[in-house]
Write a protein that holds these residues in place. Structure first.
Motif, PDB file in Angstrom:
ATOM      1  N   PHE A 127       0.822  -1.209   0.000  1.00  0.00           N
ATOM      2  CA  PHE A 127       0.000   0.000   0.000  1.00  0.00           C
ATOM      3  C   PHE A 127       0.858   1.262   0.000  1.00  0.00           C
ATOM      4  CE2 PHE A 127      -2.417  -3.357   2.013  1.00  0.00           C
ATOM      5  CZ  PHE A 127      -3.685  -3.213   1.467  1.00  0.00           C
ATOM      6  N   GLY A 128       0.257   2.315  -0.538  1.00  0.00           N
ATOM      7  CA  GLY A 128       0.863   3.622  -0.443  1.00  0.00           C
ATOM      8  C   GLY A 128       0.751   4.157   0.986  1.00  0.00           C
ATOM      9  N   LEU A 135      -2.190   2.248  -4.666  1.00  0.00           N
ATOM     10  CA  LEU A 135      -1.488   3.520  -4.562  1.00  0.00           C
ATOM     11  C   LEU A 135      -2.398   4.682  -4.920  1.00  0.00           C
ATOM     12  CD1 LEU A 135       1.580   2.414  -6.731  1.00  0.00           C
ATOM     13  CD2 LEU A 135       1.435   2.284  -4.233  1.00  0.00           C
ATOM     14  N   ASP A 136      -2.137   5.837  -4.296  1.00  0.00           N
ATOM     15  CA  ASP A 136      -2.827   7.035  -4.751  1.00  0.00           C
ATOM     16  C   ASP A 136      -1.897   7.816  -5.678  1.00  0.00           C
ATOM     17  OD1 ASP A 136      -1.046   8.421  -3.140  1.00  0.00           O
ATOM     18  OD2 ASP A 136      -2.534   8.922  -1.604  1.00  0.00           O
ATOM     19  N   GLU A 137      -2.370   8.948  -6.163  1.00  0.00           N
ATOM     20  CA  GLU A 137      -1.597   9.731  -7.124  1.00  0.00           C
ATOM     21  C   GLU A 137      -0.223  10.104  -6.577  1.00  0.00           C
ATOM     22  OE1 GLU A 137      -2.419  11.170 -10.469  1.00  0.00           O
ATOM     23  OE2 GLU A 137      -3.453   9.266 -10.244  1.00  0.00           O
ATOM     24  N   ALA A 138      -0.158  10.431  -5.300  1.00  0.00           N
ATOM     25  CA  ALA A 138       1.104  10.867  -4.709  1.00  0.00           C
ATOM     26  C   ALA A 138       2.105   9.724  -4.590  1.00  0.00           C
ATOM     27  CB  ALA A 138       0.850  11.481  -3.332  1.00  0.00           C
ATOM     28  N   ASP A 139       1.600   8.497  -4.466  1.00  0.00           N
ATOM     29  CA  ASP A 139       2.481   7.339  -4.302  1.00  0.00           C
ATOM     30  C   ASP A 139       3.061   6.843  -5.621  1.00  0.00           C
ATOM     31  OD1 ASP A 139       1.963   7.063  -1.506  1.00  0.00           O
ATOM     32  OD2 ASP A 139       0.059   6.094  -1.979  1.00  0.00           O
ATOM     33  N   ARG A 140       2.337   7.043  -6.720  1.00  0.00           N
ATOM     34  CA  ARG A 140       2.692   6.377  -7.968  1.00  0.00           C
ATOM     35  C   ARG A 140       4.069   6.754  -8.512  1.00  0.00           C
ATOM     36  NH1 ARG A 140      -0.068   7.628 -12.555  1.00  0.00           N
ATOM     37  NH2 ARG A 140      -1.864   8.171 -11.276  1.00  0.00           N
ATOM     38  N   PRO A 141       4.517   8.031  -8.460  1.00  0.00           N
ATOM     39  CA  PRO A 141       5.851   8.341  -8.992  1.00  0.00           C
ATOM     40  C   PRO A 141       6.968   7.522  -8.353  1.00  0.00           C
ATOM     41  CG  PRO A 141       4.593  10.350  -8.682  1.00  0.00           C
ATOM     42  CD  PRO A 141       3.782   9.254  -8.063  1.00  0.00           C
ATOM     43  N   LEU A 148      10.036   0.643 -10.138  1.00  0.00           N
ATOM     44  CA  LEU A 148       9.857  -0.251 -11.276  1.00  0.00           C
ATOM     45  C   LEU A 148      10.973  -0.039 -12.292  1.00  0.00           C
ATOM     46  CD1 LEU A 148       8.142  -2.281 -12.891  1.00  0.00           C
ATOM     47  CD2 LEU A 148       6.837  -0.339 -13.771  1.00  0.00           C
ATOM     48  N   LYS A 149      11.300   1.218 -12.556  1.00  0.00           N
ATOM     49  CA  LYS A 149      12.349   1.537 -13.519  1.00  0.00           C
ATOM     50  C   LYS A 149      13.706   1.056 -13.027  1.00  0.00           C
ATOM     51  CE  LYS A 149      13.901   3.546 -17.270  1.00  0.00           C
ATOM     52  NZ  LYS A 149      13.608   3.003 -18.606  1.00  0.00           N
ATOM     53  N   GLN A 205       2.884   5.659 -19.913  1.00  0.00           N
ATOM     54  CA  GLN A 205       1.496   5.324 -19.585  1.00  0.00           C
ATOM     55  C   GLN A 205       1.282   5.281 -18.074  1.00  0.00           C
ATOM     56  OE1 GLN A 205       1.160   1.738 -22.114  1.00  0.00           O
ATOM     57  NE2 GLN A 205      -0.727   2.657 -22.887  1.00  0.00           N
ATOM     58  N   LEU A 206       2.258   4.750 -17.372  1.00  0.00           N
ATOM     59  CA  LEU A 206       2.140   4.664 -15.916  1.00  0.00           C
ATOM     60  C   LEU A 206       2.195   6.039 -15.270  1.00  0.00           C
ATOM     61  CD1 LEU A 206       4.414   1.569 -15.196  1.00  0.00           C
ATOM     62  CD2 LEU A 206       1.921   1.646 -15.256  1.00  0.00           C
ATOM     63  N   ARG A 207       3.030   6.904 -15.815  1.00  0.00           N
ATOM     64  CA  ARG A 207       3.171   8.242 -15.233  1.00  0.00           C
ATOM     65  C   ARG A 207       1.966   9.126 -15.545  1.00  0.00           C
ATOM     66  NH1 ARG A 207       7.916   9.090 -12.959  1.00  0.00           N
ATOM     67  NH2 ARG A 207       9.696   7.789 -13.542  1.00  0.00           N
ATOM     68  N   ASN A 208       1.355   8.920 -16.676  1.00  0.00           N
ATOM     69  CA  ASN A 208       0.243   9.771 -17.109  1.00  0.00           C
ATOM     70  C   ASN A 208      -1.038   8.945 -17.219  1.00  0.00           C
ATOM     71  OD1 ASN A 208       1.956  12.245 -17.691  1.00  0.00           O
ATOM     72  ND2 ASN A 208       2.890  10.776 -19.086  1.00  0.00           N
TER      73      ASN A 208
END
Length: 322
Positions: free
Chosen positions: A136-137, A181-187, A193-194, A207-210
């Motif tokens: 979880f985020g 995850l929420d928007e703040a967690d995804r970056p 992942l990268k 796609q994941l970022r946007n």
């Protein structure tokens, strides 16, 4: 699902960078669910869901609050329209042996996001044990985490029984991550992942970022070069979803990550963009059993598999109409 080309690059989402990534599957769910156990009245027939309205977000506002309100409204609208059913199907959505055969072929041997998606692809599934880990985020409340862990563990146990494949929860040996995850967690998650997959296709990373607001959740599936066997997967689910929408994402993305990768016109089924059903249906259960039947194997073409698919479907339907 979106297949990001047959690029031979080093990858592996969970552990350190591993093998090449010929398959990256993005699975979008155009609907979600309310609360497990909700008693929704069956609809007369599946009704298409109109495109999500444009939402203008104030850059100075907290986006998570905007999304919380947006998805809550979307779920309420779906429920009012008789969508997001949790009954698994009923007298209004019967299917026979040939329906099951046709729907399995469409869901397991096709991919709507591939060029020439009308052409049958090869069968894909796992052969190694699947170990699912839920993460979880930071913003997800502990009470929500506890509820989701319980629901996911129950669903994973159900998938294990349905498929006969070794699928279990694990916090340490995971090869199928489920990230809420929420928007703040995804970056930060994308950066991780990268790091794990330095050669992750740029288009997938973008796609994941946007992630469009209309994409509720997705799954990435990984296989070695030239293989049709999955050995790692990652599902990303929006934490802003109400409970039923989140569980709908969990049901679809885990099942698609096991190999039922296409959306179709199947009914009753969660593998259908009309959002009529939120949770795994009776027909979906049979398709999972078919996918992991030992008489089928990864890499089979549809012509190779079709006679056995017909036999398995007839057996599962108890010799029903064909």
């Amino acid at each position: 699902m979106v297949k990001a080309g047959m690029v031979q690059v080093a990858s592996g989402w969970r552990h350190a960078a591993r093998r090449a990534l010929p398959l990256v599957l993005l699975l979008a769910l155009a609907g979600c669910e309310g609360i497990l156990g909700s008693d929704l009245a069956p609809s007369e027939a599946p009704r298409p869901v109109p495109p999500a309205p444009r939402v203008t977000v104030d850059p100075n506002a907290h986006r998570d609050k905007v999304l919380l309100a947006y998805y809550a409204r979307q779920q309420e609208d779906a429920l009012v329209r008789g969508l997001l059913r949790v009954d698994g199907g009923g007298p209004d959505s019967t299917f026979d042996t040939q329906d099951l055969v046709r729907n399995f072929e469409k869901v397991a041997f096709h991919d709507e996001h591939l060029v020439g998606a009308d052409k049958a692809d090869l069968l894909r599934r796992w052969t190694v044990p699947v170990r699912v880990s839920l993460r979880f985020g930071e913003a997800v409340p502990k009470a929500v985490q506890a509820r989701d862990r319980k629901a996911v563990a129950h669903y994973v146990e159900r998938l294990n029984k349905l498929t006969g494949h070794d699928i279990r929860m694990s916090r340490t040996e995971a090869n199928f991550l489920v990230l809420i995850l929420d928007e703040a967690d995804r970056p930060a998650a994308i950066a991780d992942l990268k790091t794990r997959f330095p050669a992750l296709p740029a288009a997938t990373e973008r796609q994941l970022r946007n992630l469009p607001i209309g994409v509720h959740c997705l799954v990435l599936g990984f296989a070695a070069p030239g293989s049709e066997v999955y050995d790692q997967a990652v599902a990303i689910i929006r934490a802003e979803h109400p409970p039923l929408m989140r569980m709908a994402c969990i049901h679809e993305e885990l099942a698609q990550g096991l190999g039922l990768r296409n959306d179709s016109t199947a009914r009753p089924s969660i593998f259908n963009d009309d959002m009529e059903f939120a949770l795994l249906t009776s027909q979906d259960e049979l398709m999972l059993k078919m996918l992991y039947d030992p008489r089928l194997s990864p890499g089979m073409s549809l012509p190779e598999a079709r006679p056995m698919v017909q036999t398995i479907a007839q057996e599962l339907m108890g010799g029903g109409p064909s």
